[in-house]
Design a protein around this motif. Structure first.
Motif, short mmCIF file in Angstrom:
data_model
loop_
_atom_site.label_atom_id
_atom_site.label_comp_id
_atom_site.label_asym_id
_atom_site.label_seq_id
_atom_site.Cartn_x
_atom_site.Cartn_y
_atom_site.Cartn_z
N MET A 1 0.85 -1.21 -0.01
CA MET A 1 0.02 -0.08 -0.07
C MET A 1 0.99 1.31 -0.13
O MET A 1 1.73 1.10 0.69
CB MET A 1 -0.90 0.12 1.30
CG MET A 1 -1.47 1.23 1.72
SD MET A 1 -2.98 1.02 2.61
CE MET A 1 -4.20 1.32 1.57
N LYS A 2 0.48 2.20 -0.56
CA LYS A 2 1.24 3.50 -0.72
C LYS A 2 0.93 4.27 0.24
O LYS A 2 -0.11 4.47 0.91
CB LYS A 2 1.00 4.26 -2.04
CG LYS A 2 1.34 3.47 -3.43
CD LYS A 2 1.00 4.47 -4.54
CE LYS A 2 1.51 3.57 -5.69
NZ LYS A 2 1.09 4.40 -7.23
N ASP B 1 0.50 7.34 1.04
CA ASP B 1 -0.34 8.47 0.79
C ASP B 1 -1.65 8.11 0.67
O ASP B 1 -2.69 9.04 0.35
CB ASP B 1 0.11 9.64 -0.11
CG ASP B 1 0.29 8.93 -1.30
OD1 ASP B 1 0.67 7.78 -1.67
OD2 ASP B 1 0.48 9.60 -2.61
N GLN B 2 -1.93 6.64 0.36
CA GLN B 2 -3.35 6.24 0.20
C GLN B 2 -4.17 6.23 1.32
O GLN B 2 -3.55 6.28 2.64
CB GLN B 2 -3.15 4.90 -0.26
CG GLN B 2 -3.15 4.82 -1.86
CD GLN B 2 -2.95 3.24 -2.41
OE1 GLN B 2 -2.40 2.41 -1.56
NE2 GLN B 2 -3.49 3.17 -3.47
N PRO B 3 -5.54 6.53 1.26
CA PRO B 3 -6.26 6.36 2.49
C PRO B 3 -6.19 5.07 3.44
O PRO B 3 -6.08 4.09 2.55
CB PRO B 3 -7.83 6.58 1.98
CG PRO B 3 -7.55 7.31 0.52
CD PRO B 3 -6.17 6.51 0.19
N CYS B 4 -6.04 5.22 4.58
CA CYS B 4 -6.05 3.89 5.49
C CYS B 4 -7.10 3.17 5.30
O CYS B 4 -8.41 3.55 5.38
CB CYS B 4 -5.69 4.26 6.74
SG CYS B 4 -5.32 2.91 7.85
N PRO C 1 -4.06 9.40 5.97
CA PRO C 1 -3.26 8.50 4.95
C PRO C 1 -2.57 7.31 5.83
O PRO C 1 -2.50 7.56 6.90
CB PRO C 1 -2.08 9.47 4.69
CG PRO C 1 -2.62 10.94 4.67
CD PRO C 1 -3.47 10.90 6.06
N TYR C 2 -2.43 6.40 4.97
CA TYR C 2 -2.06 5.15 6.01
C TYR C 2 -0.65 5.38 6.65
O TYR C 2 -0.55 4.92 7.67
CB TYR C 2 -1.63 4.08 4.71
CG TYR C 2 -1.37 2.78 5.13
CD1 TYR C 2 -1.86 1.86 5.97
CD2 TYR C 2 0.07 2.28 4.80
CE1 TYR C 2 -1.33 0.56 6.59
CE2 TYR C 2 0.88 1.19 5.27
CZ TYR C 2 0.00 0.31 6.16
OH TYR C 2 0.53 -0.92 6.56
#
Length: 127
Positions: free
Chosen positions: A1-2, A4-7, A14-15
């Protein structure tokens, strides 16, 4: 998972600023934070994290998955977080997921204990 993606836990953060640090070894500050990170770990397939955050008295030897129909975790709603004292808490949540295109819900009251400054999942009651 990147980062800056939503957790996946649904916090709208962000995650990298939510469950990512917990998955990397930082201790959860609350039982709710641990529960959210465990949901995210289920969504991301982080079995080692799930086992490491499961209390030793109730931890299974492994996590069994139905690989023929793996769930797709699609949402988490925390309904309540109750802390009884410094070492005991419970979190009620509703998790939504899909298996084979069919929607399912998991409604649980989870119990947590804190030992040596770390929260652990003990067990839960399904509704």
């Amino acid at each position: 998972m990147k980062p800056d993606q939503p957790c996946p836990c649904g916090s709208d953060r962000p995650y990298a600023r939510c469950c990512g640090p917990l998955h990397a070894g930082t201790s959860a500050a609350t039982a709710e934070a641990l529960m959210r990170s465990r949901y995210a770990a289920f969504a991301l397939g982080l079995d080692d994290y799930l086992l490491a955050t499961w209390h030793r008295t109730t931890r299974p030897a492994s996590i069994d998955h139905d690989d023929t129909h793996p769930p797709k975790w699609i949402g988490l709603q925390v309904k309540a977080h109750r802390q009884f004292d410094a070492e005991h808490a419970e979190v009620e949540f509703l998790a939504r997921y899909r298996v084979g295109g069919r929607a399912h819900r998991l409604h649980e009251l989870s119990r947590f204990v804190r030992e040596d400054g770390r929260w652990f999942y003990v067990d839960g009651t399904l509704y």
